[in-house]
Design an enzyme around this catalytic site. Structure first.
Site, PDB file in Angstrom:
ATOM      1  N   LYS A 191       0.844  -1.203   0.000  1.00  0.00           N
ATOM      2  CA  LYS A 191       0.000   0.000   0.000  1.00  0.00           C
ATOM      3  C   LYS A 191       0.871   1.241   0.000  1.00  0.00           C
ATOM      4  O   LYS A 191       1.658   1.471   0.913  1.00  0.00           O
ATOM      5  CB  LYS A 191      -0.937   0.049   1.206  1.00  0.00           C
ATOM      6  N   GLU A 266       9.191   0.126  11.478  1.00  0.00           N
ATOM      7  CA  GLU A 266      10.251   1.139  11.529  1.00  0.00           C
ATOM      8  C   GLU A 266       9.526   2.453  11.717  1.00  0.00           C
ATOM      9  O   GLU A 266       8.854   2.938  10.811  1.00  0.00           O
ATOM     10  CB  GLU A 266      11.084   1.098  10.247  1.00  0.00           C
ATOM     11  N   CYS A 300      13.369   9.652   9.064  1.00  0.00           N
ATOM     12  CA  CYS A 300      13.070   9.085  10.390  1.00  0.00           C
ATOM     13  C   CYS A 300      14.296   9.080  11.293  1.00  0.00           C
ATOM     14  O   CYS A 300      14.184   9.227  12.510  1.00  0.00           O
ATOM     15  CB  CYS A 300      12.501   7.681  10.246  1.00  0.00           C
ATOM     16  N   GLU A 401       9.177  14.507  17.781  1.00  0.00           N
ATOM     17  CA  GLU A 401       9.619  14.402  16.390  1.00  0.00           C
ATOM     18  C   GLU A 401       8.876  15.435  15.545  1.00  0.00           C
ATOM     19  O   GLU A 401       7.650  15.482  15.543  1.00  0.00           O
ATOM     20  CB  GLU A 401       9.344  12.993  15.844  1.00  0.00           C
TER      21      GLU A 401
END
Length: 501
Positions: A191, A266, A300, A401
């Protein structure tokens, strides 16, 4: 058929045929509901094209196709040399279409074209080739017990693997997941991120030509809360691999738990970068810039917290500000001199701007940047590269973040303090440190709680080396030989050669 493809001309003048459908069983099809999602050019906020969005019914069709392909001898029993050849052919086709794929990635995502072409596509091709090389090297072992027993293990594929791709590196993250899944004999329902579906859809046009049987690779567009959720909960999906936010990763864990799926996650990070007094300051400045400003800060593992020892703190902040001003050229991502393009979406753009306001209100020192960048035609989701210094550990910009061209810099006195503060986070994806003392470097690297530590560099990952985090930055590893373990089961075979009852 014409509704499933549209002729497009990208801003760089490149013309190509863009698929709009869902790629199931080696062909593009419309979604059952007819619903679509629209892809936006983040450079000027214009609509590029709408693509069909999968519902639960479409997910069921894709999983059924993948399940059938997994059970078929055409794929499961394919000679491993032949499977390697298919993957090598896939890599070759990606190379042949490199310009088109890089153009789409830049148009849809906003990253500079030079980054798309050289870095992202280089990584895609390299990853597929790397795992093509492993296709005929997947093996078990014989375990010696006694003359009365022959015991051996087999490495078997898991089955249908659901793979959910993020928007920051669409093609590269797809390759990270496709490579190990396919070389070990699994089938895939992938996806794409709803924000950036276009390049992965074009990748689908190369699947059949590469020689993959129908159903081995299926590609869906769609919203995460609909298509992603249906995939994560589907009883015939054996594994879910996800790259994205920690919050979404937790939701996927819950959904996958219903059928106890194998998972690889992750997720987020707030990676520290430590600069000690004895560091090569010039190199620390340059790598620190790469570590946070690359890919518009949408990485990330971005080293978004820079901790600098007192003795070089002022000098580092000054040099870093100067280097960012010189190097982080914000502009049209199709121009060769552009280092930083727009943020991927308006939502991400507004998120970063909100953290800038938080940094100001909490009392951190705004060194440079701190506002939208409006010199690229007056539109687009551009933000000036932003540096805050004198950041405290309890500041929001230090702990959360942000995922943008935004760095928080703070000072420390001792090695012990640096390690304690580096580890004072719920995340544990990456970390970097700069020192000319090799003993200190190894000592600190061992003490930092992270899945990866870079010594005297930042974010120079390699497809041959395991990638992943600890704590709330994920579960499992991708890339390298370790990436294969996530896509195989070890089956033990016991052969009785003489034990009688």
């Amino acid at each position: 058929m014409s509704d499933l493809f549209v002729e497009l001309t990208a801003p760089n003048g490149h013309k190509y045929k863009q698929p709009r459908g869902l790629f199931i069983n080696n062909e593009f099809v419309k979604s059952k509901s007819g619903e679509t999602i629209t892809s936006i050019n983040p450079s000027d906020e214009s609509e590029i094209v709408s693509v069909y969005a999968a519902s639960e019914e479409d997910v069921n069709d894709a999983v059924a196709a993948a399940r059938k392909a997994f059970k078929s001898s055409e794929w499961r029993d394919m000679d491993t040399n032949a499977r390697a050849d298919v993957l090598f052919k896939f890599a070759q086709l990606i190379e042949e279409h490199r310009d088109t794929l890089a153009t789409i990635e830049t148009w849809d995502n906003g990253k500079p074209y030079q980054v798309s072409f050289n870095d992202d596509l280089g990584e895609v091709i390299g990853t597929i080739k790397y795992y093509a090389g492993y296709a005929n090297k997947i093996h078990g072992q014989v375990i010696d017990t006694s003359p009365a027993k022959l015991a051996y293990t087999l490495r078997e594929p898991l089955g249908v693997c659901g793979q959910i791709i993020p928007w920051n590196f669409p093609l590269a993250m797809a390759a990270w997941k496709l490579g190990p899944a396919l070389c070990t004999g699994n089938t895939v329902v992938l996806k794409a991120a709803e924000q950036t579906p276009l390049s992965i859809l074009y990748l689908g046009t190369l699947v059949k030509e590469a020689g993959f049987p129908p159903g081995v690779i299926n590609i869906l567009n769609g919203e995460g809360r609909k298509a992603g959720a249906a995939l994560a909960q589907h009883p015939d999906v054996a594994k879910i691999a996800f790259t994205g936010s920690t919050a979404t990763g937790k939701e996927i864990m819950k959904m996958a738990a219903g059928t106890m799926k194998n998972i690889t996650l992750e997720t987020g990070g707030k990676s520290p970068l430590l600069v000690f007094d004895d560091a090569n300051l010039d190199q620390a400045v340059k790598w620190s810039h790469v570590g946070i400003m690359y890919n518009q800060g949408q990485v990330c593992t971005a080293t978004s917290r820079i901790l600098v020892q007192d003795g070089v703190y002022d000098k580092f902040v000054s040099a870093f500000k100067e280097y960012v001003a010189k190097t982080s050229v914000v502009g049209d991502p199709f121009k060769d001199d552009t280092f930083q393009g727009p943020q991927v979406t308006q939502a991400q753009y507004e998120r970063v701007l909100s953290y800038i306001e938080a940094g100001k209100s909490e009392g951190a020192t705004l060194v440079s940047g701190g506002k939208a960048y409006k010199d690229v035609g007056g539109k687009g989701f551009f933000i000036e590269p932003t540096i805050f210094s004198d950041v405290k550990d309890n500041h929001k910009i230090y702990r959360e973040e942000i995922f943008g061209p935004f760095v928080a810099i703070s000072s420390f006195k001792t090695e012990e303090e640096a390690i304690e503060r580096a580890n004072d986070t719920t995340y544990g994806l990456g970390a970097a440190l700069f020192t000319e003392n090799i003993t200190k470097a190894h000592r600190v690297a061992r003490a930092i709680e992270a899945g990866m530590v870079w010594i005297n560099s930042s974010n120079d990952s390699d497809i041959r080396i395991p990638f992943g985090g600890v704590k709330q930055s994920g579960i499992g590893r991708e890339l390298g030989e370790a990436g294969l373990e996530a896509y195989t089961n070890k089956k033990a075979i016991h052969v009785n050669l003489g034990t009688k009852l």
